[in-house]
Design a protein around this motif. Structure first.
Motif, mmCIF file in Angstrom:
data_model
loop_
_atom_site.group_PDB
_atom_site.id
_atom_site.type_symbol
_atom_site.label_atom_id
_atom_site.label_comp_id
_atom_site.label_asym_id
_atom_site.label_seq_id
_atom_site.Cartn_x
_atom_site.Cartn_y
_atom_site.Cartn_z
ATOM 1 N N LEU A 22 0.848 -1.183 0.000
ATOM 2 C CA LEU A 22 0.000 0.000 0.000
ATOM 3 C C LEU A 22 0.885 1.236 0.000
ATOM 4 C CD1 LEU A 22 -2.865 1.190 0.113
ATOM 5 C CD2 LEU A 22 -2.657 1.190 2.609
ATOM 6 N N LEU A 23 0.716 2.068 -1.026
ATOM 7 C CA LEU A 23 1.471 3.317 -1.122
ATOM 8 C C LEU A 23 0.533 4.509 -1.112
ATOM 9 C CD1 LEU A 23 3.521 1.162 -2.367
ATOM 10 C CD2 LEU A 23 4.624 3.167 -3.294
ATOM 11 N N GLN A 24 1.045 5.586 -0.570
ATOM 12 C CA GLN A 24 0.321 6.847 -0.509
ATOM 13 C C GLN A 24 0.830 7.753 -1.624
ATOM 14 O OE1 GLN A 24 1.704 9.785 2.329
ATOM 15 N NE2 GLN A 24 -0.399 10.146 3.003
ATOM 16 N N HIS A 25 -0.091 8.376 -2.357
ATOM 17 C CA HIS A 25 0.288 9.410 -3.317
ATOM 18 C C HIS A 25 0.346 10.717 -2.530
ATOM 19 C CE1 HIS A 25 -0.500 11.459 -7.463
ATOM 20 N NE2 HIS A 25 0.739 11.616 -7.027
ATOM 21 N N ARG A 26 1.566 11.177 -2.301
ATOM 22 C CA ARG A 26 1.779 12.340 -1.440
ATOM 23 C C ARG A 26 1.188 13.605 -2.062
ATOM 24 N NH1 ARG A 26 5.403 11.793 2.511
ATOM 25 N NH2 ARG A 26 6.304 13.853 2.271
ATOM 26 N N GLU A 27 0.840 14.533 -1.190
ATOM 27 C CA GLU A 27 0.275 15.796 -1.653
ATOM 28 C C GLU A 27 1.281 16.548 -2.511
ATOM 29 O OE1 GLU A 27 -0.900 17.592 2.015
ATOM 30 O OE2 GLU A 27 -2.610 16.255 2.245
ATOM 31 N N ASP A 28 0.787 17.414 -3.376
ATOM 32 C CA ASP A 28 1.635 18.201 -4.268
ATOM 33 C C ASP A 28 1.821 19.594 -3.661
ATOM 34 O OD1 ASP A 28 3.166 18.960 -6.384
ATOM 35 O OD2 ASP A 28 1.511 19.135 -7.814
ATOM 36 N N ARG A 29 2.576 19.626 -2.542
ATOM 37 C CA ARG A 29 2.855 20.873 -1.826
ATOM 38 C C ARG A 29 4.364 21.025 -1.675
ATOM 39 N NH1 ARG A 29 0.082 19.042 3.266
ATOM 40 N NH2 ARG A 29 2.038 19.844 4.078
ATOM 41 N N GLN A 30 4.854 22.219 -1.798
ATOM 42 C CA GLN A 30 6.288 22.455 -1.704
ATOM 43 C C GLN A 30 6.832 22.409 -0.276
ATOM 44 O OE1 GLN A 30 8.303 22.362 -4.381
ATOM 45 N NE2 GLN A 30 6.362 21.846 -5.354
ATOM 46 N N ASP A 31 5.958 22.374 0.745
ATOM 47 C CA ASP A 31 6.422 22.363 2.126
ATOM 48 C C ASP A 31 6.615 20.947 2.672
ATOM 49 O OD1 ASP A 31 3.635 21.980 2.058
ATOM 50 O OD2 ASP A 31 3.414 22.707 4.118
ATOM 51 N N ALA A 101 -8.125 -4.202 4.981
ATOM 52 C CA ALA A 101 -7.837 -3.333 3.834
ATOM 53 C C ALA A 101 -9.114 -2.666 3.321
ATOM 54 C CB ALA A 101 -7.165 -4.130 2.724
ATOM 55 N N GLY A 102 -10.224 -3.376 3.376
ATOM 56 C CA GLY A 102 -11.489 -2.833 2.900
ATOM 57 C C GLY A 102 -12.044 -1.719 3.766
ATOM 58 N N LYS A 103 -11.529 -1.579 4.973
ATOM 59 C CA LYS A 103 -12.016 -0.558 5.907
ATOM 60 C C LYS A 103 -11.147 0.699 5.926
ATOM 61 C CE LYS A 103 -14.140 -3.909 9.026
ATOM 62 N NZ LYS A 103 -14.121 -4.474 10.383
ATOM 63 N N LEU A 104 -10.075 0.730 5.141
ATOM 64 C CA LEU A 104 -9.182 1.884 5.157
ATOM 65 C C LEU A 104 -9.869 3.116 4.591
ATOM 66 C CD1 LEU A 104 -5.874 0.229 3.900
ATOM 67 C CD2 LEU A 104 -6.565 0.691 6.261
ATOM 68 N N VAL A 105 -9.613 4.252 5.227
ATOM 69 C CA VAL A 105 -10.152 5.529 4.784
ATOM 70 C C VAL A 105 -8.975 6.498 4.672
ATOM 71 C CG1 VAL A 105 -11.689 7.458 5.337
ATOM 72 C CG2 VAL A 105 -12.346 5.116 5.958
ATOM 73 N N LEU A 106 -8.725 6.997 3.478
ATOM 74 C CA LEU A 106 -7.609 7.920 3.266
ATOM 75 C C LEU A 106 -7.873 9.243 3.972
ATOM 76 C CD1 LEU A 106 -4.898 8.318 1.758
ATOM 77 C CD2 LEU A 106 -6.237 9.349 -0.095
ATOM 78 N N GLY A 107 -6.971 9.614 4.865
ATOM 79 C CA GLY A 107 -7.107 10.864 5.607
ATOM 80 C C GLY A 107 -6.035 11.873 5.267
#
Length: 157
Positions: A22-31, A101-107
């Motif tokens: 499971l990978l996270q697509h990180r936010e597109d922020r410069q900070d 895995a079916g209960k994951l909620v992206l926060g």
């Protein structure tokens, strides 16, 4: 620099389900480090917080996942001369069932995806380098640091 001697003390969860990561697509922020890249879930330890506590807190915040079982995998220290900082990152292995895995909620982040190792490698230039190395080690059979896939410690030489 913190009282621990690091500019950043952090944790990351190598979350797997069978042969998928499971990978996270990180936010597109410069900070943030490695904006718009793919990486493991996790984050910075808060003052006075141990690595296991930080792991539980971060996964609850980022995935609404209450971690009951995890395995310490390895801890790395990075002297990032190009950023003039010293970072420590503790990696933990977390195996999920399909029900969990079916209960994951992206926060946090732009998205998430379950990827096989070949899919991770196909986008290697878009994956946080530190995380990519740990995924490769895990895929190779390193379930606990130093064992290289063996089920028991090596015997005397």
């Amino acid at each position: 620099m913190s009282d621990r001697g690091f500019d950043l003390d952090s944790v990351a969860a190598l979350i797997s389900m069978g042969s998928q990561y499971l990978l996270q697509h990180r936010e597109d922020r410069q900070d943030i480090s490695y904006p718009n890249c793919w990486g493991l879930f996790g984050g910075a330890c808060e003052d006075g917080e141990g690595a296991a506590e930080a792991l539980r807190r971060e996964l609850l915040e980022e995935l609404n996942l209450e971690v009951l079982r995890y395995q310490p995998l390895l801890t790395c220290t990075y002297d990032l001369w190009f950023e003039d900082r010293r970072t420590r990152k503790a990696f933990f292995s977390v195996e999920l069932s399909e029900v969990q895995a079916g209960k994951l909620v992206l926060g946090e982040g732009q998205g998430m995806a379950w990827l096989g190792f070949e899919e991770v490698m196909a986008r290697a230039d878009q994956v946080v380098p530190y995380d990519l190395s740990v995924i490769a080690l895990h895929n190779r059979g390193v379930k606990r640091a130093g064992f290289l896939g063996r089920t028991t410690p090596p015997g005397p030489a």
